[in-house]
Write a protein that holds these residues in place. Structure first.
Motif, PDB file in Angstrom:
ATOM      1  N   UNK A 157     -18.782  40.445  48.224  1.00  0.00           N
ATOM      2  CA  UNK A 157     -19.494  39.228  48.644  1.00  0.00           C
ATOM      3  C   UNK A 157     -20.182  39.507  49.975  1.00  0.00           C
ATOM      4  N   UNK A 158     -21.442  39.071  50.136  1.00  0.00           N
ATOM      5  CA  UNK A 158     -22.148  39.379  51.390  1.00  0.00           C
ATOM      6  C   UNK A 158     -21.763  38.430  52.524  1.00  0.00           C
ATOM      7  N   UNK A 159     -21.657  38.990  53.716  1.00  0.00           N
ATOM      8  CA  UNK A 159     -21.486  38.180  54.931  1.00  0.00           C
ATOM      9  C   UNK A 159     -22.868  37.836  55.480  1.00  0.00           C
ATOM     10  N   UNK A 160     -22.940  36.834  56.340  1.00  0.00           N
ATOM     11  CA  UNK A 160     -24.240  36.527  56.953  1.00  0.00           C
ATOM     12  C   UNK A 160     -24.829  37.725  57.699  1.00  0.00           C
ATOM     13  N   UNK A 161     -23.978  38.644  58.221  1.00  0.00           N
ATOM     14  CA  UNK A 161     -24.513  39.817  58.933  1.00  0.00           C
ATOM     15  C   UNK A 161     -24.955  40.921  57.969  1.00  0.00           C
ATOM     16  N   UNK A 162     -24.885  40.656  56.662  1.00  0.00           N
ATOM     17  CA  UNK A 162     -25.365  41.613  55.669  1.00  0.00           C
ATOM     18  C   UNK A 162     -24.281  42.555  55.157  1.00  0.00           C
ATOM     19  N   UNK A 163     -23.157  42.627  55.857  1.00  0.00           N
ATOM     20  CA  UNK A 163     -22.094  43.523  55.386  1.00  0.00           C
ATOM     21  C   UNK A 163     -21.441  42.949  54.130  1.00  0.00           C
ATOM     22  N   UNK A 164     -21.043  43.848  53.228  1.00  0.00           N
ATOM     23  CA  UNK A 164     -20.372  43.419  52.009  1.00  0.00           C
ATOM     24  C   UNK A 164     -18.861  43.376  52.233  1.00  0.00           C
ATOM     25  N   UNK A 165     -18.230  42.386  51.632  1.00  0.00           N
ATOM     26  CA  UNK A 165     -16.775  42.216  51.743  1.00  0.00           C
ATOM     27  C   UNK A 165     -16.169  42.257  50.342  1.00  0.00           C
ATOM     28  N   UNK A 166     -15.270  43.202  50.136  1.00  0.00           N
ATOM     29  CA  UNK A 166     -14.526  43.256  48.871  1.00  0.00           C
ATOM     30  C   UNK A 166     -13.290  42.374  49.015  1.00  0.00           C
ATOM     31  N   UNK A 167     -13.167  41.410  48.109  1.00  0.00           N
ATOM     32  CA  UNK A 167     -12.023  40.482  48.167  1.00  0.00           C
ATOM     33  C   UNK A 167     -10.919  40.990  47.245  1.00  0.00           C
ATOM     34  N   UNK A 168      -9.703  40.995  47.784  1.00  0.00           N
ATOM     35  CA  UNK A 168      -8.549  41.316  46.932  1.00  0.00           C
ATOM     36  C   UNK A 168      -7.332  40.538  47.432  1.00  0.00           C
ATOM     37  N   UNK A 169      -6.199  40.794  46.796  1.00  0.00           N
ATOM     38  CA  UNK A 169      -4.981  40.077  47.184  1.00  0.00           C
ATOM     39  C   UNK A 169      -4.429  40.620  48.495  1.00  0.00           C
ATOM     40  N   UNK A 170      -3.551  39.841  49.098  1.00  0.00           N
ATOM     41  CA  UNK A 170      -2.789  40.356  50.227  1.00  0.00           C
ATOM     42  C   UNK A 170      -1.607  41.158  49.670  1.00  0.00           C
ATOM     43  N   UNK A 171      -1.292  42.321  50.257  1.00  0.00           N
ATOM     44  CA  UNK A 171      -0.174  43.113  49.700  1.00  0.00           C
ATOM     45  C   UNK A 171       1.158  42.359  49.657  1.00  0.00           C
ATOM     46  N   UNK A 172       1.370  41.387  50.543  1.00  0.00           N
ATOM     47  CA  UNK A 172       2.628  40.602  50.495  1.00  0.00           C
ATOM     48  C   UNK A 172       2.785  39.875  49.167  1.00  0.00           C
ATOM     49  N   UNK A 173       1.654  39.500  48.564  1.00  0.00           N
ATOM     50  CA  UNK A 173       1.718  38.787  47.276  1.00  0.00           C
ATOM     51  C   UNK A 173       2.374  39.684  46.230  1.00  0.00           C
ATOM     52  N   UNK A 174       2.122  40.989  46.332  1.00  0.00           N
ATOM     53  CA  UNK A 174       2.710  41.923  45.369  1.00  0.00           C
ATOM     54  C   UNK A 174       4.201  42.075  45.605  1.00  0.00           C
ATOM     55  N   UNK A 175       4.602  41.983  46.869  1.00  0.00           N
ATOM     56  CA  UNK A 175       6.029  42.117  47.188  1.00  0.00           C
ATOM     57  C   UNK A 175       6.827  40.948  46.634  1.00  0.00           C
ATOM     58  N   UNK A 176       6.141  39.832  46.390  1.00  0.00           N
ATOM     59  CA  UNK A 176       6.843  38.635  45.899  1.00  0.00           C
ATOM     60  C   UNK A 176       6.964  38.608  44.372  1.00  0.00           C
ATOM     61  N   UNK A 177       6.309  39.550  43.673  1.00  0.00           N
ATOM     62  CA  UNK A 177       6.402  39.573  42.202  1.00  0.00           C
ATOM     63  C   UNK A 177       7.807  40.038  41.816  1.00  0.00           C
ATOM     64  N   UNK A 178       8.517  39.193  41.061  1.00  0.00           N
ATOM     65  CA  UNK A 178       9.956  39.435  40.865  1.00  0.00           C
ATOM     66  C   UNK A 178      10.262  40.568  39.889  1.00  0.00           C
ATOM     67  N   UNK A 180       9.966  43.979  37.634  1.00  0.00           N
ATOM     68  CA  UNK A 180       9.424  45.305  37.936  1.00  0.00           C
ATOM     69  C   UNK A 180       8.138  45.586  37.166  1.00  0.00           C
ATOM     70  N   UNK A 181       8.120  45.196  35.889  1.00  0.00           N
ATOM     71  CA  UNK A 181       6.947  45.503  35.062  1.00  0.00           C
ATOM     72  C   UNK A 181       5.698  44.794  35.596  1.00  0.00           C
ATOM     73  N   UNK A 182       5.855  43.505  35.913  1.00  0.00           N
ATOM     74  CA  UNK A 182       4.707  42.760  36.457  1.00  0.00           C
ATOM     75  C   UNK A 182       4.305  43.324  37.819  1.00  0.00           C
ATOM     76  N   UNK A 183       5.310  43.771  38.583  1.00  0.00           N
ATOM     77  CA  UNK A 183       5.007  44.329  39.909  1.00  0.00           C
ATOM     78  C   UNK A 183       4.164  45.611  39.789  1.00  0.00           C
ATOM     79  N   UNK A 184       4.536  46.450  38.813  1.00  0.00           N
ATOM     80  CA  UNK A 184       3.754  47.684  38.591  1.00  0.00           C
ATOM     81  C   UNK A 184       2.324  47.348  38.181  1.00  0.00           C
TER      82      UNK A 184
END
Ligand code: URA
Length: 202
Positions: A157-178, A180-184
């Motif tokens: 997604x573009x910022x007003x300054x023209x730089x592109x920003x890739x959006x993804x999850x925060x790694x803590x969200x992955x730590x909360x997946x209970x 093992x299979x879903x976590x992988x």
């Protein structure tokens, strides 16, 4: 006339200024401010939410459990962490005391907004070609709008300054997946998102 703060010209100056910052209430209770670290002129900047318990104690970003997961994911994505600059939208740790434990509390929108000028200082100093927003707080600060992260993850997604920003999850969200299979599976999807940022490196 109101006194104007001096322009930030180095990361050392930024550290000092954020240490003293009381523009929102969080700084008063944290051990110290935690600013971004990494390659001085990294082409890729990753931005998280705020320092956690370990980061607050050690004074470095992403050194606790979420940081370790991020390091593993960057390696799997072929992105050397030392070539990046890793920072946070908010420079102090916000927590709630439960007994002796300090439990992470998300910053309010007002607190994050008060911190935005420090993040913009980092972007101005490092001059990254592109950024990765790790989670909703970072995405909102970098893009200036609320971002539904699960819908927009893996996209640039573009910022007003023209730089592109890739959006993804925060790694803590992955730590909360209970389970093992879903976590992988969640880890693989996170790596797939990050892999898109590899092309930014030279
Ligand atoms: N979570 C973040 O968003 N940043 C850190 O530095 C650590 C945990």
């Amino acid at each position: 006339m109101p006194e104007r703060a001096p322009a930030i010209r180095s990361l050392a100056q930024l550290k000092g200024a954020t240490m003293a910052c009381r523009e929102c209430p969080i700084g008063e209770f944290a051990t110290q401010s935690v600013i971004g670290e990494g390659a001085a002129h990294a082409r890729l900047m990753l931005v998280g939410e705020q320092p956690g318990d370990q980061e607050d104690l050690q004074g470095h970003p992403f050194v606790g459990p979420a940081g370790k997961l991020l390091a593993r994911a960057l390696e799997a994505a072929g992105i050397p962490r030392e070539e990046t600059f890793v920072s946070n939208a908010v420079k102090h740790f916000k927590f709630e005391l439960r007994g002796k434990r300090r439990i992470h509390k998300s910053p309010t929108q007002r607190e994050a907004a008060a911190c935005l000028h420090w993040l913009e200082d980092e972007i101005r100093l490092v001059q990254p070609a592109a950024l990765v927003a790790l989670g909703a707080t970072a995405a909102r600060q970098l893009l200036g709008r609320a971002v539904p992260v699960t819908a927009e993850r893996g996209h640039w997604h573009p910022r007003p300054d023209g730089r592109e920003v890739l959006v993804t999850l925060h790694p803590s969200a992955l730590l909360r997946v209970a389970d093992a299979e879903s976590r992988h599976a969640a880890f693989d999807a996170f790596v797939a998102d990050l892999r898109q940022a590899r092309r930014v490196l030279r």
